[in-house]
Design a protein around this motif. Structure first.
Motif, PDB file in Angstrom:
ATOM      1  N   GLN A   1       0.833  -1.214   0.000  1.00 28.01           N
ATOM      2  CA  GLN A   1       0.000   0.000   0.000  1.00 28.01           C
ATOM      3  C   GLN A   1       0.862   1.255   0.000  1.00 28.01           C
ATOM      4  O   GLN A   1       0.568   2.223  -0.698  1.00 28.01           O
TER       5      GLN A   1
ATOM      6  N   HIS B   1       3.971   1.547  -1.187  1.00 33.35           N
ATOM      7  CA  HIS B   1       4.595   1.668  -2.508  1.00 33.35           C
ATOM      8  C   HIS B   1       3.596   2.182  -3.542  1.00 33.35           C
ATOM      9  O   HIS B   1       3.944   2.987  -4.401  1.00 33.35           O
ATOM     10  N   GLU B   2       2.361   1.731  -3.436  1.00 28.83           N
ATOM     11  CA  GLU B   2       1.304   2.203  -4.344  1.00 28.83           C
ATOM     12  C   GLU B   2       1.057   3.698  -4.145  1.00 28.83           C
ATOM     13  O   GLU B   2       0.910   4.447  -5.111  1.00 28.83           O
ATOM     14  N   ALA B   3       1.032   4.135  -2.883  1.00 34.74           N
ATOM     15  CA  ALA B   3       0.816   5.558  -2.588  1.00 34.74           C
ATOM     16  C   ALA B   3       1.970   6.413  -3.121  1.00 34.74           C
ATOM     17  O   ALA B   3       1.747   7.501  -3.667  1.00 34.74           O
TER      18      ALA B   3
ATOM     19  N   LEU C   1       3.957   5.664  -5.675  1.00 38.10           N
ATOM     20  CA  LEU C   1       3.841   5.664  -7.130  1.00 38.10           C
ATOM     21  C   LEU C   1       2.759   6.640  -7.583  1.00 38.10           C
ATOM     22  O   LEU C   1       2.945   7.397  -8.540  1.00 38.10           O
ATOM     23  N   LYS C   2       1.651   6.654  -6.868  1.00 35.77           N
ATOM     24  CA  LYS C   2       0.544   7.559  -7.210  1.00 35.77           C
ATOM     25  C   LYS C   2       0.957   9.028  -7.013  1.00 35.77           C
ATOM     26  O   LYS C   2       0.642   9.890  -7.834  1.00 35.77           O
ATOM     27  N   LEU C   3       1.686   9.307  -5.947  1.00 37.37           N
ATOM     28  CA  LEU C   3       2.096  10.669  -5.628  1.00 37.37           C
ATOM     29  C   LEU C   3       3.155  11.199  -6.579  1.00 37.37           C
ATOM     30  O   LEU C   3       3.075  12.315  -7.067  1.00 37.37           O
ATOM     31  N   TRP C   4       4.172  10.386  -6.872  1.00 38.97           N
ATOM     32  CA  TRP C   4       5.318  10.844  -7.651  1.00 38.97           C
ATOM     33  C   TRP C   4       5.347  10.330  -9.091  1.00 38.97           C
ATOM     34  O   TRP C   4       6.127  10.821  -9.906  1.00 38.97           O
ATOM     35  N   GLY C   5       4.583   9.291  -9.396  1.00 34.60           N
ATOM     36  CA  GLY C   5       4.617   8.722 -10.734  1.00 34.60           C
ATOM     37  C   GLY C   5       5.902   7.956 -11.003  1.00 34.60           C
ATOM     38  O   GLY C   5       6.272   7.741 -12.155  1.00 34.60           O
TER      39      GLY C   5
ATOM     40  N   PRO D   1       8.417   4.663  -9.119  1.00 31.92           N
ATOM     41  CA  PRO D   1       8.451   3.673  -8.033  1.00 31.92           C
ATOM     42  C   PRO D   1       9.621   3.855  -7.067  1.00 31.92           C
ATOM     43  O   PRO D   1      10.495   3.007  -6.953  1.00 31.92           O
TER      44      PRO D   1
END
Length: 132
Positions: A50, A52-54, A56-60, A62
């Protein structure tokens, strides 16, 4: 007697399967039995996924959690701020706690800029003066 540490186990390969099983309604205990891990460890894997997903979503990108925390410590809020720090020479390993070479290379990759190579330095033993 010296205590021996339990070998560190990378569980990254389990993350997709754990996430899939949880989304299908499997309990932590059921998943734990499948992978021969405790409920608590499965929960930690799920929480890490979760996070790592957040990121990725925030910064685009990984970023690792360590790199994400480094960017927080450097007060980087935008790509341009990171680029400015890079261009002024302030984006460098050791600038803040936990900022090492791996995080530096991750940020440079994200920015699309060349990273400096890690400089190998030899230090002297404080007791005898021999180079280490």
């Amino acid at each position: 007697l010296m205590k021996t540490r339990k070998p560190h186990m990378k569980l990254i390969h389990m993350v997709p399967e754990v996430v899939r099983m949880r989304s299908e309604g499997s309990t932590l205990e059921e998943i734990g039995k499948r992978f021969n891990l405790s409920r608590q460890r499965i929960n930690q894997i799920e929480q890490a996924a979760q996070m790592h997903e957040a990121i990725l979503k925030l910064w685009g990108f990984p970023f690792s959690v360590r790199t994400f925390n480094t960017m927080e410590r450097l007060a980087i809020k935008t790509r341009q701020q990171a680029l400015d720090l890079y261009n002024t020479g302030h984006l460098r390993p050791g600038a803040v706690r936990g900022f090492g070479w791996v995080s530096y290379h991750e940020i440079c990759e994200w920015l699309g800029v060349p990273s400096i190579r890690q400089i190998v330095t030899r230090s002297a033993c404080p007791h005898c003066g021999h180079l280490i």
